[in-house]
Design an enzyme around this catalytic site. Structure first.
Site, mmCIF file in Angstrom:
data_model
loop_
_atom_site.group_PDB
_atom_site.id
_atom_site.type_symbol
_atom_site.label_atom_id
_atom_site.label_comp_id
_atom_site.label_asym_id
_atom_site.label_seq_id
_atom_site.Cartn_x
_atom_site.Cartn_y
_atom_site.Cartn_z
ATOM 1 N N HIS A 362 0.811 -1.218 0.000
ATOM 2 C CA HIS A 362 0.000 0.000 0.000
ATOM 3 C C HIS A 362 0.846 1.269 0.000
ATOM 4 O O HIS A 362 0.450 2.272 -0.563
ATOM 5 C CB HIS A 362 -1.015 -0.028 1.130
ATOM 6 C CG HIS A 362 -2.189 -0.866 0.768
ATOM 7 N ND1 HIS A 362 -2.332 -2.150 1.212
ATOM 8 C CD2 HIS A 362 -3.222 -0.641 -0.066
ATOM 9 C CE1 HIS A 362 -3.426 -2.670 0.679
ATOM 10 N NE2 HIS A 362 -3.990 -1.772 -0.099
ATOM 11 N N GLU A 603 -11.479 -10.467 -6.735
ATOM 12 C CA GLU A 603 -10.073 -10.481 -6.308
ATOM 13 C C GLU A 603 -9.711 -11.767 -5.581
ATOM 14 O O GLU A 603 -8.581 -11.948 -5.139
ATOM 15 C CB GLU A 603 -9.741 -9.250 -5.455
ATOM 16 C CG GLU A 603 -10.724 -8.926 -4.363
ATOM 17 C CD GLU A 603 -10.418 -7.601 -3.658
ATOM 18 O OE1 GLU A 603 -9.365 -7.006 -3.891
ATOM 19 O OE2 GLU A 603 -11.251 -7.172 -2.843
ATOM 20 N N ASP A 627 -4.920 -8.208 -5.478
ATOM 21 C CA ASP A 627 -5.174 -9.401 -4.669
ATOM 22 C C ASP A 627 -5.356 -10.640 -5.532
ATOM 23 O O ASP A 627 -4.899 -11.716 -5.170
ATOM 24 C CB ASP A 627 -6.409 -9.187 -3.781
ATOM 25 C CG ASP A 627 -6.045 -8.422 -2.527
ATOM 26 O OD1 ASP A 627 -5.032 -8.778 -1.902
ATOM 27 O OD2 ASP A 627 -6.744 -7.456 -2.194
ATOM 28 N N CYS A 674 -9.396 -2.481 -11.514
ATOM 29 C CA CYS A 674 -8.967 -1.366 -10.666
ATOM 30 C C CYS A 674 -7.702 -1.676 -9.879
ATOM 31 O O CYS A 674 -7.298 -0.897 -9.028
ATOM 32 C CB CYS A 674 -10.083 -0.930 -9.727
ATOM 33 S SG CYS A 674 -10.527 -2.193 -8.529
HETATM 34 C C1 PEP Z 1 -6.862 -5.020 -5.551
HETATM 35 O O1 PEP Z 1 -6.770 -5.945 -4.758
HETATM 36 O O2 PEP Z 1 -6.491 -5.098 -6.742
HETATM 37 C C2 PEP Z 1 -7.424 -3.728 -5.126
HETATM 38 C C3 PEP Z 1 -7.659 -2.783 -5.998
HETATM 39 O O3 PEP Z 1 -7.650 -3.551 -3.808
HETATM 40 P P1 PEP Z 1 -6.520 -3.207 -2.712
HETATM 41 O O4 PEP Z 1 -5.239 -2.939 -3.450
HETATM 42 O O5 PEP Z 1 -6.995 -2.036 -1.938
HETATM 43 O O6 PEP Z 1 -6.465 -4.461 -1.902
HETATM 44 MG MG MG Z 2 -7.822 -5.865 -2.873
#
Ligand code: PEP
Ligand code: MG
Length: 754
Positions: A362, A603, A627, A674
């Site tokens: 993140h 995901e 994910d 996304c």
């Molecule tokens: C993902 O898992 O691709 C996603 C967009 O969610 P995050 O990165 O917040 O887990």
């Molecule tokens: Mg995710």
């Protein structure tokens, strides 16, 4: 044997530098295996050979002088084979090479074991015996175990030693540390090491111009710890027998005696700041205790460490002259958390360098959102040595240059100016629609929410918001935010983008996103209680969030709700029932709320195979490739050790996306992507070929992706995808797409990513 192993590893881990570590290894191995000679040869990457770096038994003056080519002698053979070579009479072996400088003439028995770290041979540990004899199985196994355990410490010490000698060199030597690309761009600036509070081991050295002030800070922290200890002893006197209470006296004695306190003061007077001086003293004392034979005394090492931590805690609660974030600061740390980064004013932040993590951590996603270059996962980065140094972080390749020479710096400054030309070119793309030359519209949405703030920093770019991560408003609080607080945050995001659609994703904590006021400790957090699982177990939190979302959209009606981590139909049904409940309650209260479109994130692999059932229940799908990739490939998205395996252009990931798109389209439901993949130009070309309906990404990636979409016809992308799916290796697929981008004149977009 286990005890011997543990002791050697502990000693080596706490050795102050590489040479002491190697000297400890050879001395301990010689005694514990009972051999005449123990030596370590290390690879010299500059001269491409092995150097004798330590020996107990051979002539000491040969150290640093005896060199063997990669394939020379028995040491070369161990390296080639990457396995132990055990010979009863080495001189009679055809590969034996006689080296006169070492005075090794009389040795016959030979056992060489490779020291391997992350699949690369770092060196060879060799033991020799005067007599003709083959080493036993247990001796061989012992050395293999030892070498495997020491590889990390050796590799760390090598990197640290390189940095120390490079920094000490009068003409300046550039040291290059290799990690992983985290966020594109080049940062040139001064390193500022950040560290978690009260973690003594990661405290950096930092010079002080005010030793008296630092001594005063240190002494008052010691006094405060003494007070605490007396308090504890008083409180405990009712419940603890006197023998146990003696512990507090012993600790107080340590703080009264001259060793811990006196030595730290000396170190401060020598120029280190108080926390750095304390770390040096404590680690030195801990090292002495850890190597003691007596287990009771060995245990005292942890008491000393604990004392150090307590003193540090007090020092950190005293307002120490805070470090100014000057222009062009590159944040460096063992582990930089997303919230740590979010707290820092971004305007002076030039880049981020993190010893752990990968491009999908993140903190890297946040860096991308902020348009700040980041390098992640530099495994052997000597963080403590970097504070205040000039460094270059190359977020494209994942390299960091410490103390760069003028020549290296010029080269990167040139790269940076080329980069800003490209940015300028991309800026011209602003306002143009995201349409392929054959007329296919592929809306590009933004991922927001990770940046602190409420979405007001928003851009005219982007066809809407494809992913609003609602975690951050939750992370910034000291308790769950109230319905009214959430309402304000969501409303401003919806308003900023209206009439463009905004996908608000419901709370997705757990995994690597822990709320400070709602800690969840699990062995496998990514397979644990996260995302929708927490929401449906806590309807009181989920319902408040849904109510806030629905109310935020009144009069704007541009809200879509997106549910994270759906893995089964029953979870979806419960979530939908709760959403209907919140909607019904608001209508009953007379609020003109409109039922929003509801979608789920794909995901988790199980969701890939249940699109039909899900499609009957929801309005859209959004593929969370961050994910999905980690779960499909069984590769932790934050683990730099396996980051090379984390590849979004893996044939399995592409086929999973294909499966989702084909199935969803059968039921007339649109599919967006996304995850970070959508903002990667090469991957975006693959997604165009996969016929996804929209992409959502960080604003910093949007112009690059738009350039790709405006440059390639979908028909061409479909042909390319067919070719890509013929390939079996993710790297080959990446190379194919990079090549296509280069040929299409978009070489500036090529990334070293996975
Ligand atoms: C993902 O898992 O691709 C996603 C967009 O969610 P995050 O990165 O917040 O887990
Ligand atoms: Mg995710």
């Amino acid at each position: 044997m286990l005890d011997t192993l543990r002791r050697i590893v502990q000693e080596v881990n706490s050795a102050p530098d590489l040479q002491s570590a190697l000297d400890i290894i050879v001395a301990r191995v010689k005694i514990s295996v009972g051999v005449d000679v123990a030596s370590v040869y290390l690879l010299d990457a500059v001269n491409h050979d092995f150097v004798l770096r330590a020996t107990d038994g051979l002539r000491k003056d040969a150290i640093g002088k005896v060199r063997l080519g990669y394939h020379e002698g028995l040491v070369g053979m161990v390296c080639e084979r990457e396995e132990p070579v055990n010979l009863e009479d080495a001189p009679s072996h055809p590969r034996y090479l006689f080296v006169s400088e070492t005075g090794e003439n009389p040795y016959h028995g030979f056992l060489g074991v490779p020291i391997i770290q992350h699949g690369k041979v770092l060196g060879v540990l060799v033991v020799r015996q005067r007599q003709v004899r083959k080493f036993g199985d247990d001796e061989e196994a012992f050395l293999v175990t030892l070498a495997a355990q020491l590889a990390g410490a050796i590799s760390h010490a090598v990197a640290s030693g390189d940095i120390t000698s490079a920094l000490a060199h009068p003409a300046g030597i550039t040291t290059c540390l290799s990690g992983l690309p985290g966020s594109p761009g080049v940062a040139i600036g001064r390193a500022l090491v950040v560290y978690p509070p009260a973690n003594l081991l990661v405290i950096p050295d930092r010079t002080t111009s005010d030793p008296d002030g630092e001594v005063a800070i240190f002494e008052s922290a010691v006094a405060a710890v003494k007070d605490d200890l007396r308090d504890y002893a008083n409180r405990m006197s009712a419940v603890l027998p006197s023998e146990e209470l003696a512990l507090f006296d012993a600790l107080l004695l340590m703080l009264d005696g001259d060793s811990l306190v006196g030595e730290t003061v000396q170190r401060i007077r020598a120029g280190n700041w108080a926390p750095g001086a304390l770390r040096e003293t404590i680690t030195q004392h801990v090292r002495v205790f850890e190597t003691m034979e007596d287990s009771y005394l060995r245990e005292r090492a942890s008491d000393i460490h604990d004392l150090g931590r307590r003193i540090l805690t007090h020092m950190q609660s005293i307002p120490v002259a805070s470090v100014e974030l000057t222009e062009n600061t590159v944040l460096v740390g063992e582990d930089i958390s997303a919230s740590q980064l979010a707290e820092i004013p971004h305007q002076h932040l030039a880049g981020i360098v993190c010893a752990s993590g990968s491009s999908s951590s993140h903190v890297a996603i946040l860096a991308q959102a902020l348009g700040i270059p980041a390098v992640m996962g530099i495994k052997d980065m000597p963080v403590g040595r970097l504070d205040g140094q000039t460094i270059i972080a190359d977020g494209y390749r994942g390299d960091v240059y410490v103390n760069p020479t003028a020549l290296v710096r010029e080269e990167f400054e040139l790269l940076r100016s080329q980069e800003s030309e490209l940015t300028e070119l991309l800026r011209e793309m602003a306002g143009q629609p995201s349409i392929t030359p054959d007329g296919v519209e592929l809306p590009l949405y933004l991922n927001i929410g990770l940046v602190s703030g409420n979405g007001n920093e928003v851009h005219s770019e982007g066809d809407g918001v494809g992913l609003y991560r609602t975690e951050v408003p939750f992370l910034m609080q000291v308790r769950f935010p109230s319905e009214e607080e959430q309402l304000r945050i969501y409303r401003s995001a919806l308003k900023a983008f209206a009439p463009r659609p905004v996908n608000l994703r419901t709370l997705d904590v757990g995994g690597d996103k822990m709320l400070p006021y709602f800690p969840v400790y699990e062995d496998n957090p990514f397979l644990g209680w996260r995302g929708i699982r927490i929401s449906i177990d806590h309807p009181e939190i989920f319902l408040v969030q849904i109510r806030a979302m629905l109310r935020a959209s009144i009069g704007l009606n541009n809200l879509n709700i997106m549910l994270p981590m759906i893995s089964s139909v029953s979870e979806l049904d419960i979530a939908l029932t709760l959403i209907s409940q919140a909607h019904g309650e608001l209508l009953e209260d007379g609020m003109p709320v409109v039922r929003p479109a509801i979608g789920i994130m794909i995901e988790v692999p199980s969701a890939v195979y249940q699109i039909e059932a899900m499609a009957k229940r929801v309005d859209f799908f959004s593929i969370g490739t961050n994910d999905l990739t980690q779960y499909l490939l069984a590769v932790d998205r934050n683990n730099s050790r396996v980051a090379g395996l984390y590849q979004c252009l893996h044939p399995a990931v592409l086929r999973a996306i294909q499966q989702v798109v084909v199935q969803a389209h059968r039921f007339g439901k649109p599919v967006s992507v996304c995850g970070e993949m959508a903002g990667d130009p090469a991957a975006a070309l693959a997604l165009l070929g996969l016929r996804v309906n929209s992409l959502s990404m960080s604003v910093s990636n949007l112009p690059r992706v738009k350039w790709v979409i405006r440059s390639f016809a979908q028909s061409e992308a479909i042909d390319l995808l067919e070719q890509a799916l013929e390939l079996e290796e993710p790297r080959a697929i990446r190379a194919m797409y990079n090549n296509v981008l280069e040929l299409g004149g978009l070489g500036g977009l090529v990334r070293a990513g996975n």
